[in-house]
Enzyme design. Structure first.
Site, short mmCIF file in Angstrom:
data_model
loop_
_atom_site.label_atom_id
_atom_site.label_comp_id
_atom_site.label_asym_id
_atom_site.label_seq_id
_atom_site.Cartn_x
_atom_site.Cartn_y
_atom_site.Cartn_z
N ASP A 209 50.52 2.70 12.50
CA ASP A 209 49.76 3.62 13.33
C ASP A 209 48.85 4.52 12.49
OD1 ASP A 209 49.04 5.05 15.66
OD2 ASP A 209 50.62 6.54 15.27
N GLU A 453 60.31 2.02 9.54
CA GLU A 453 60.50 1.36 10.83
C GLU A 453 60.30 -0.15 10.79
OE1 GLU A 453 58.32 3.28 13.95
OE2 GLU A 453 59.45 5.14 13.76
N TYR A 506 61.53 9.70 19.24
CA TYR A 506 60.50 10.39 20.05
C TYR A 506 60.98 10.52 21.49
CZ TYR A 506 57.38 10.10 16.08
OH TYR A 506 56.81 10.26 14.84
N GLU A 542 61.32 11.69 11.46
CA GLU A 542 60.14 11.90 12.31
C GLU A 542 60.61 12.39 13.67
OE1 GLU A 542 57.39 8.62 12.90
OE2 GLU A 542 57.46 8.10 10.76
#
Ligand code: GCB
Length: 648
Positions: A209, A453, A506, A542
């Site tokens: 990303d 990840e 998230y 994160e």
């Protein structure tokens, strides 16, 4: 000969020897070029000639051998700054989104003494270029390198001596194409339906990303050393009571026999220990340890190790001097704590990117200094080099300012099962060798991260990460190794091999969007599951939410500053319960907004920064600032000047 009165000290010295033996797998060094009485450095930053190969197969440059003549003679060239990504400096969308070979060229005037003195080595060094690079000097290929974030170099002395009247023309071709074996991986997809796409249409796909910025990203320079020279230095440090130990090993090239003088000096230039051996242990009485800033009132103490080499052959004598900053500190992991100098360290920090307007990923001193000022303003004590190694200049700043680093390799976006194959693994091992070789002597680096990840639930992930982590530990047995996971705790195949569990999540963003009320239960469950299975300390590596600067709503809605604030605060409540147990850190995603590929979930890039891309604070920055200074007070030993952050 090492003598020691204390058995504790002897054991430590033996350990340091074992560590260095294991670390010496690489056959040449990659010391940062520094000027000294025997070394000169000539920076080649500035404007280079540039040409993108827009031919359909992107291969015209090779077919017509653009490296053989001046680039301007092959076709139109434009000015291109180095270091910088080329993507954002023109108004041409096809260059911004270009995939394939681009060509850089620059002519250099080399000091005549470099040419006449055959006892001088002249080395061309590229700090980094993304991704594949080939380098020619006056049309002769001198080196090539795979991978975007690490330095490479070639000795060019004999070539420039061939015809001293010729200008020294450096040509560098750089290709940003990613495939399944590159790091990060990607793939090229041709779209052949003539009713929908123009002839030859293709796209570069990747599973990470951030924008795939490309070009020569870090300084290009020429430097000299004598023919006999210090090729590498490895230091490993320890201490017992108030005696510091610096185990070192110097590798020498260009001389069968050399005499060495190794001198360790304190901040004021006073010699605190010395030796004549190529390897040994320097003992430092009344040691000043390297401490992270906010943890001690004398943080980031650096000694200087001067290595002076003398050698001779039938023709001449050579003297080489290289000085390395050395911080003396230890790192250890227990099943609930991360210890620096045997004291618990809590990571309250950030994830970053090397990203800026116009220069893309190009090294940018004003940006670097601004970011360090913001990190300190925030009261952050650490960052992760998400998702690739950062410039050496940044690592040096971390050493000098006491900012703790989790040093991550470009193993991001490993999602396709074919990227777990042998070719990928072999390349990944080499990248870790290059990273450890470059960064092993930085006291600020406390842990290696081998990936971000990856698809760690896939069957080949177990063998892949076992091999990768074991290799990294063999290269550097002194630092813990991790990778950052977003996999299910029960199915993650690499987690058994890491020292610290680093988890990204998230909640209320990618899952249950808009439902902040799920965060306490889901985050608690996440921590309990991971700790229950592995009994290893955990870092929330994160968490965050996008906020478009200036967008507001109450009650909070996604993409507003208020929503970002409540997401952060909900996470913080859980961190505060768990940090008393086994959670050893929290790294916000992200320090600043950054550019990404275009897509329906990104509004001109990723907006999860607590600062805008122009480094102005969103309201979340103030929440984090308040929290981090409170954490610093609670978990550190603040220097007197830092007790009143408001006056900073
Ligand atoms: C992640 C990735 C990071 C992304 C972030 C996001 O998990 O590690 O590279 O930018 O999420 O914002 O989606």
């Amino acid at each position: 000969m090492i003598t020691s009165k204390s058995p504790g000290m002897l054991l430590r010295v033996l350990y340091l020897f074992a560590v260095l033996d294991a670390a010496c797998l690489l056959d040449t060094g990659m010391l940062f070029p520094r000027e000294s009485s025997s070394r000169e450095v000539k920076e080649l930053n500035g404007l280079w000639s540039f040409r993108a190969d827009k031919s359909p197969n992107r291969n015209q440059g090779f077919e017509r051998a653009w490296y053989k003549s001046r680039l301007v003679e092959t076709g139109p060239v434009i000015d291109m700054p180095v270091p910088a990504s080329y993507n954002d400096v023109t108004q041409d969308p096809t260059l911004r989104d270009f995939t394939g070979w681009v060509w850089y060229e620059r002519e250099v005037v080399v000091p005549s003494r470099w040419i006449t003195d055959k006892g001088t080595r002249v080395v061309l060094r590229v700090g980094s270029a993304h991704y594949n690079s080939i380098v020619w000097l006056n049309g002769v290929k001198v080196t090539e390198h795979k991978g975007g974030h690490l330095p490479f170099e070639a000795e060019i002395g004999s070539l420039i001596r061939e015809d001293p009247t010729m200008p020294c023309r450096i040509t560098i071709a750089v290709n940003n194409t990613l495939n399944l074996d590159t790091l990060p991986p990607g793939s090229i997809q041709y779209l052949n339906d003539p009713t929908r796409y123009p002839d030859g249409f293709f796209v570069q796909n990747y599973y990470f990303d951030f924008f795939n910025y490309a070009g020569i990203h870090r300084p290009v320079l020429l430097y000299t050393t004598p023919k006999a020279y210090v090729d590498d230095i490895t230091v490993v440090t320890d201490f017992l009571d108030n005696t510091g130990m610096v185990k070192y090993e110097v590798s020498v090239q260009g001389a069968a026999k050399a005499t060495l003088k190794v001198t360790l000096m304190d901040k004021d230039g006073r010699c605190v220990a010395s030796s004549d051996e190529t390897s040994g242990v320097l003992k430092v009485a009344d040691v000043n340890l390297w401490w992270p800033y906010l943890m001690h009132d004398n943080p980031a103490y650096l000694y200087s190790m001067e290595v002076r080499l003398m050698a001779a052959d039938a023709r001449a004598t050579y003297e080489d001097v290289y000085t390395l900053p050395v911080g003396i500190r230890t790192v250890k992991v227990t099943n609930t704590q991360f210890l620096i100098n045997n004291k618990p360290f809590y990571f309250h920090g950030v994830n970053k990117h090397e990203d800026s307007d116009i220069r893309g990923k190009g090294l940018d001193w004003p940006l670097i200094v601004k970011d360090f000022n913001l990190i300190k303003w925030l009261g952050a004590n650490s960052f992760r080099t998400s998702h690739y190694p950062y410039a050496e200049e940044i690592m040096q700043m971390c050493d000098r300012h006491g900012i703790v680093v989790i040093d991550e390799c470009p193993g991001v976006g490993i999602k396709d099962i074919r990227s777990f194959g042998n070719a990928s693994l072999a390349h990944h091992l080499v990248v870790m060798e290059e990273l450890v070789r470059r960064d092993k002597n930085h006291p600020s680096v406390v842990m290696w991260s081998v990936a971000n990840e990856p698809a760690a639930e896939m069957p080949p992930a177990g063998y892949y990460f076992k091999t990768l982590i074991e290799h990294t530990k063999a290269l550097d047995p002194t630092r813990p190794v991790t990778y950052i996971t977003d996999s299910n705790y029960a199915r993650d195949k690499g987690a058994p091999y890491v020292d610290v569990i680093c988890v990204n999540s998230y909640f209320s963003w990618y899952h249950d969007p808009g439902h902040i009320e799920v965060i306490p239960i889901q985050l608690n469950t996440q921590f309990e599951n991971w700790y229950g299975k592995y009994q290893k300390p955990i870092i929330q590596s994160e968490y965050g939410a996008d906020a478009v600067p200036g967008l507001h709503s109450d009650p909070p809605m996604m993409f507003t500053e208020e929503y970002q604030n409540v997401v952060l605060e909900s996470y913080h409540n859980v961190f505060d319960q768990k940090r008393k147990q086994y959670v050893i850190g929290e790294l916000i995603w992200n320090f600043a907004d950054f550019m990404t590929a275009q897509g329906i979930t990104r509004v001109v890039g990723n907006k999860k920064g607590i600062f805008s891309r122009q480094r102005q604070p969103k309201s979340a920055a103030f929440i984090l600032k308040e929290r981090y200074w409170r954490l610093a007070n609670a978990t550190g030993r603040l220097p007197p000047w830092a007790k009143y952050p408001c006056s900073l």
